[in-house]
Scaffold this motif. Sequence first.
Motif, short mmCIF file in Angstrom:
data_model
loop_
_atom_site.label_atom_id
_atom_site.label_comp_id
_atom_site.label_asym_id
_atom_site.label_seq_id
_atom_site.Cartn_x
_atom_site.Cartn_y
_atom_site.Cartn_z
N ARG A 207 -3.00 1.19 -4.64
CA ARG A 207 -1.86 1.17 -5.56
C ARG A 207 -0.94 2.37 -5.32
O ARG A 207 0.28 2.23 -5.24
CB ARG A 207 -2.37 1.17 -7.01
CG ARG A 207 -1.34 0.76 -8.02
CD ARG A 207 -1.98 0.61 -9.39
NE ARG A 207 -2.76 -0.61 -9.55
CZ ARG A 207 -2.25 -1.82 -9.73
NH1 ARG A 207 -0.93 -1.98 -9.76
NH2 ARG A 207 -3.02 -2.87 -9.86
N ARG A 211 2.88 2.31 -4.01
CA ARG A 211 3.95 2.89 -4.84
C ARG A 211 4.82 3.82 -4.00
O ARG A 211 6.05 3.81 -4.11
CB ARG A 211 3.32 3.68 -6.01
CG ARG A 211 4.34 4.19 -7.03
CD ARG A 211 3.69 5.05 -8.09
NE ARG A 211 2.99 6.20 -7.55
CZ ARG A 211 3.57 7.30 -7.08
NH1 ARG A 211 4.89 7.41 -7.10
NH2 ARG A 211 2.86 8.30 -6.59
N GLU A 216 4.78 -1.55 -4.68
CA GLU A 216 3.70 -1.78 -5.64
C GLU A 216 3.77 -3.19 -6.24
O GLU A 216 2.74 -3.81 -6.50
CB GLU A 216 3.77 -0.73 -6.75
CG GLU A 216 2.47 -0.63 -7.54
CD GLU A 216 2.51 0.49 -8.57
OE1 GLU A 216 3.52 1.20 -8.66
OE2 GLU A 216 1.50 0.63 -9.29
N MET A 219 1.78 -6.16 -4.44
CA MET A 219 0.35 -5.95 -4.19
C MET A 219 -0.41 -7.24 -3.85
O MET A 219 -1.26 -7.25 -2.97
CB MET A 219 -0.26 -5.29 -5.41
CG MET A 219 -1.63 -4.76 -5.19
SD MET A 219 -1.90 -3.31 -6.20
CE MET A 219 -3.65 -3.13 -6.03
#
Length: 324
Positions: A207, A211, A216, A219
Amino acid sequence: MLSGGLRGALAPGRVASGGRRAAAPHAQCPHTDGATSVSGSHLALDPLPCSTSYHRSRSSCGASTSSSSGSGSASSLAGGIAVPPATLTKSAVRRTSSHNSVIVHDLRLKLGSRDVKRPVLQGVDLQVRRGSLHMLLGPNGCGKSTLLKVLGGLLVPDSGLIDADQPSGFVFQNPDHQVVMPTVAADVAFGLGRYVLTEEEVSAAVRSSLRLVNMEDFMYRATHTLSGGQRQRVAIAGALAEDPKLLLLDELTTFLDREDQFGVLGAVKNITSERQDVTAIWVTHRFEELQFADAASYMENGRVVFTGTPDEAKAYMRKLGAPV
Ligand SMILES: Nc1ncnc2c1ncn2[C@@H]1O[C@H](COP(=O)(O)OP(=O)(O)OP(=O)(O)O)[C@@H](O)[C@H]1O
């Protein structure tokens, strides 16, 4: 909750495939067994190839440092590359003793067949400030990729001195060769399968890496639905997940349109801005990318002939007649 693909990526004993980003194969001295040991981040190379002073951890080699004290022997990939066993906990982190993350002095390397070798690096001197985005430019064949490969441990230089932060992560030109898992999360987690980590630790690493490259929200997207630039950012996140201190990025925008090009550049700029312990060396032919750089070097004939600010680099290249 982790996706099936991400769970798959956590399977014990999973190793990264050779050549994949952040899992760069070791520059392995043929006189060693691949369980590379570290004698300090400062590397002095004797003129003789494969001198005993060439023992250091880089890229995934950083992990192999632990393997000397860990259990099990190195696994071997199809390409004959030694990789650490799946019992590792963390890559070794080493820093140079200065504010520079890379210091290279008089680096030399000949390449070719056993009988006919030609000098490719002919006395490279380079210093790169820690936490910067440093661009490397120069004409075709001047040695940019070779220098990057030496810094990443893919090639062993004949002589010279390298002092570089470790571990390093390598991302290559073509994301199709590097993004191999069905979902973004599973792909970013891919290299972490070599370490002993909980699912929570893997999930957090995935994560935070996504980011940093502004991905993000993607995902759980299928990787085959991504644009070239998005795939390239996933490849960078995969390298980042292994917590490298030096990112080696070789012509990542060659196949990208302008929007994707600047998306990838923005992601790398974001990484070095947010993570002052991470340095990126970015090889490019595209002069417009200089606006993202903190500094730039120009290579010619196996040497760095200029280092300065992006504006100074532009002025230098204009003098050479480049359309900057
Ligand atoms: N394994 C090898 N064996 C022999 N010569 C090699 C090898 N790898 C690279 N070279 C040669 O070394 C020189 C430098 O190559 P390198 O790929 O580092 O250049 P570059 O500056 O990255 O070029 P480009 O911008 O075209 O990618 C080239 O002349 C190349 O042909």
